[in-house]
Enzyme design. Structure first.
Site, PDB file in Angstrom:
ATOM      1  N   LYS A   1      -9.886  -6.909   8.158  1.00 33.80           N
ATOM      2  CA  LYS A   1      -9.055  -5.999   8.958  1.00 33.80           C
ATOM      3  C   LYS A   1      -9.221  -6.967  10.440  1.00 33.80           C
ATOM      4  O   LYS A   1     -10.926  -6.765  10.694  1.00 33.80           O
ATOM      5  CB  LYS A   1      -9.018  -4.766   8.420  1.00 33.80           C
ATOM      6  CG  LYS A   1      -7.918  -3.820   7.818  1.00 33.80           C
ATOM      7  CD  LYS A   1      -8.076  -2.324   8.258  1.00 33.80           C
ATOM      8  CE  LYS A   1      -8.350  -2.119   6.658  1.00 33.80           C
ATOM      9  NZ  LYS A   1      -7.921  -0.819   6.248  1.00 33.80           N
TER      10      LYS A   1
ATOM     11  N   GLY B   1      -4.503  -4.274   6.084  1.00 34.00           N
ATOM     12  CA  GLY B   1      -3.156  -3.830   6.890  1.00 34.00           C
ATOM     13  C   GLY B   1      -3.349  -2.234   7.357  1.00 34.00           C
ATOM     14  O   GLY B   1      -4.455  -1.524   7.108  1.00 34.00           O
TER      15      GLY B   1
ATOM     16  N   ASP C   1     -14.091  -1.804   3.143  1.00 32.32           N
ATOM     17  CA  ASP C   1     -12.967  -1.583   4.344  1.00 32.32           C
ATOM     18  C   ASP C   1     -13.766  -1.133   5.849  1.00 32.32           C
ATOM     19  O   ASP C   1     -14.193  -1.784   6.275  1.00 32.32           O
ATOM     20  CB  ASP C   1     -11.878  -1.093   4.085  1.00 32.32           C
ATOM     21  CG  ASP C   1     -11.031  -0.912   5.050  1.00 32.32           C
ATOM     22  OD1 ASP C   1     -11.308  -1.203   5.506  1.00 32.32           O
ATOM     23  OD2 ASP C   1     -10.145  -0.128   4.790  1.00 32.32           O
TER      24      ASP C   1
ATOM     25  N   LYS D   1      -1.230  -0.895  -3.953  1.00 36.39           N
ATOM     26  CA  LYS D   1      -2.524  -0.255  -4.196  1.00 36.39           C
ATOM     27  C   LYS D   1      -2.281   1.274  -3.530  1.00 36.39           C
ATOM     28  O   LYS D   1      -1.054   1.509  -2.656  1.00 36.39           O
ATOM     29  CB  LYS D   1      -3.014  -0.348  -2.608  1.00 36.39           C
ATOM     30  CG  LYS D   1      -4.152   0.248  -2.319  1.00 36.39           C
ATOM     31  CD  LYS D   1      -5.188  -0.556  -1.031  1.00 36.39           C
ATOM     32  CE  LYS D   1      -4.488  -0.216   0.161  1.00 36.39           C
ATOM     33  NZ  LYS D   1      -5.269  -0.227   1.103  1.00 36.39           N
TER      34      LYS D   1
ATOM     35  N   ASP E   1      -7.989   3.664  -3.198  1.00 33.79           N
ATOM     36  CA  ASP E   1      -7.885   3.540  -1.722  1.00 33.79           C
ATOM     37  C   ASP E   1      -8.254   4.096  -1.753  1.00 33.79           C
ATOM     38  O   ASP E   1      -7.400   5.437  -1.527  1.00 33.79           O
ATOM     39  CB  ASP E   1      -6.914   2.709  -1.016  1.00 33.79           C
ATOM     40  CG  ASP E   1      -7.721   2.491   0.323  1.00 33.79           C
ATOM     41  OD1 ASP E   1      -9.030   2.855   0.815  1.00 33.79           O
ATOM     42  OD2 ASP E   1      -6.908   2.503   1.583  1.00 33.79           O
TER      43      ASP E   1
ATOM     44  N   SER F   1       0.704  -1.188   0.015  1.00 26.11           N
ATOM     45  CA  SER F   1      -0.100   0.059  -0.136  1.00 26.11           C
ATOM     46  C   SER F   1       0.459   0.915  -0.108  1.00 26.11           C
ATOM     47  O   SER F   1       1.918   1.942   0.938  1.00 26.11           O
ATOM     48  CB  SER F   1      -0.876  -0.003   1.355  1.00 26.11           C
ATOM     49  OG  SER F   1      -1.383   0.747   1.294  1.00 26.11           O
TER      50      SER F   1
ATOM     51  N   GLU G   1     -11.643   1.059  -3.286  1.00 28.68           N
ATOM     52  CA  GLU G   1     -11.699   0.434  -1.806  1.00 28.68           C
ATOM     53  C   GLU G   1     -12.198   1.905  -2.097  1.00 28.68           C
ATOM     54  O   GLU G   1     -11.622   2.950  -1.532  1.00 28.68           O
ATOM     55  CB  GLU G   1     -10.510   0.020  -0.985  1.00 28.68           C
ATOM     56  CG  GLU G   1     -10.622  -0.567  -0.283  1.00 28.68           C
ATOM     57  CD  GLU G   1      -9.634  -1.149   0.696  1.00 28.68           C
ATOM     58  OE1 GLU G   1      -9.408  -1.246   2.145  1.00 28.68           O
ATOM     59  OE2 GLU G   1      -8.145  -0.635   0.512  1.00 28.68           O
TER      60      GLU G   1
ATOM     61  N   LYS H   1      -3.271   5.237  -2.764  1.00 25.20           N
ATOM     62  CA  LYS H   1      -4.098   6.482  -2.417  1.00 25.20           C
ATOM     63  C   LYS H   1      -4.686   6.852  -3.364  1.00 25.20           C
ATOM     64  O   LYS H   1      -3.765   7.595  -3.525  1.00 25.20           O
ATOM     65  CB  LYS H   1      -3.485   6.638  -0.582  1.00 25.20           C
ATOM     66  CG  LYS H   1      -3.450   5.428   0.521  1.00 25.20           C
ATOM     67  CD  LYS H   1      -4.795   4.782   0.384  1.00 25.20           C
ATOM     68  CE  LYS H   1      -4.170   3.948   2.790  1.00 25.20           C
ATOM     69  NZ  LYS H   1      -5.057   3.779   3.269  1.00 25.20           N
TER      70      LYS H   1
END
Length: 368
Positions: free
Chosen positions: A263, A291, A239, A162, A189, A136, A214, A164
């Protein structure tokens, strides 16, 4: 299984880099470690994933300490527990506070596995000897910086990237990544940075063939996500919206997502995480393990969970060395060619490094 003593530690570790999302930036990682000791001196370890501020959800490090000290530890100390799955029922009178519950439940799963001289992953029902992992990447100062970081991780063999995103750092960034890495398994994400007013913008992601986007909409939403999923072809992964088995069931029935990120801390522990995994397997909904910038104890729990059969997408459990100069477990979590070899030692499979833990501990308290 009876716990005679619990030690709670407030720990601070410096990350190698500043991790930036739509919430903000983080480089110093503060968290809690919980050590549960049984009558024979065996120990089990759990790690809280709550942040110092309520960025991700309403829980914080301080509220976790309060819940553990005043409610959860007293409810567990000296009680006879036959299996860790009983703990969620033991705590059922306490609403939410899932990260605090997960901290102590994780320690009990580790302790239970050590008492049975078995690896934790086998007691959860895991079969895999290796797990695929991705990485990530937070929001960067420039697209060129981001491309350089992606290239380095691709060369290291990570199986999925991934990135952001947020309004103003989204479509153009992802188009540029796709231009340089046309076949890269890539996901975005959003951390709840968008609303249904952004549908047309989000539709622009469809030609990029992302693995998923996400949590694009609000953290407590499953209704608007269903509306959005009907209008875009990019799979939505939920998520923050999923805190329990029932949340997952309702989201699947509404068509709010095609993928769920599990998670452990967010859903209240390994027992509930496994229930959600099993539900998704029955409904043909893929899952992966997210994570929370965990140190070694939390990372080890993620490795164990990811051995379950429906974790078919690479998770966020990158190697220890990506985040820390020195982790708090021995050996550290190592990634080779995008894979982690699952340890077969009893419990979480890694040994807590007590010297490093003491070095990073700010404050500790023991309860008996």
């Amino acid at each position: 299984m009876k716990v005679s003593r619990v030690t709670l530690r407030h720990v601070k570790m410096e990350m190698k880099f500043s991790f930036t999302t739509s919430f903000g930036s983080l480089q110093e990682k503060e968290f809690l470690l919980l050590e549960a000791i049984d009558e024979d001196g065996l120990t089990g370890w759990g790690e809280s994933v709550a942040f110092p501020a309520p960025w991700y959800n309403e829980e914080t490090l301080k509220t976790n300490w309060h819940m553990l000290e005043d409610f959860l530890i007293p409810a567990l100390l000296h009680k006879e527990i036959h299996h860790p799955s009983e703990i969620s029922q033991l705590f059922s009178h306490i609403r939410k506070n899932n990260m605090a519950k997960s901290t102590i439940e994780g320690a009990m799963w580790d302790l239970y596995a050590k008492q049975h001289a078995a690896p934790l992953f086998t007691l959860l029902g895991g079969k895999r000897k290796t797990i695929d992992v991705g990485v990530s990447i937070g929001i960067q100062k420039s697209i060129s910086d981001l491309l350089e970081i992606i290239r380095a991780h691709v060369n290291e063999g990570y199986k999925r990237i991934k990135v952001k995103i947020k309004p103003g750092w989204d479509v153009d960034v992802l188009k540029e990544i796709r231009h340089h890495f046309p076949t890269l398994p890539l996901m975005a994400d959003a951390n709840s940075a968008y609303t249904l007013a952004d549908v047309e913008r989000l539709k622009e992601l469809d030609p990029l063939q992302l693995l998923m986007i996400e949590q694009p909409l609000a953290s407590d939403d499953i209704v608007d996500h269903a509306k959005l999923q009907r209008q875009i072809t990019t799979p939505i992964c939920l998520d923050e919206s999923i805190h329990s088995y029932d949340d997952a069931r309702k989201a699947i029935e509404l068509g709010s997502c095609k993928i769920i990120n599990i998670k452990i801390g967010r859903v209240g522990g390994l027992t509930e995480a496994k229930r959600i995994h099993d539900l998704c397997a029955e409904r043909n909904v893929a899952v992966w393990c997210g994570g929370m910038l965990e140190a070694g104890i939390g990372r080890a729990h993620n490795v164990a969970l990811s051995t379950l059969g429906n974790f078919i997408l690479p998770g966020d459990t990158a190697g220890s060395a990506r985040y820390w100069e020195k982790d708090i477990i021995k050996p550290e979590v190592i990634v080779r060619n995008g894979e982690i070899h699952v340890p077969v030692n009893p419990g979480i499979g890694y040994e807590p490094d007590l010297h490093s833990i003491e070095q990073y501990t700010i404050y500790q308290q023991t309860y008996s």
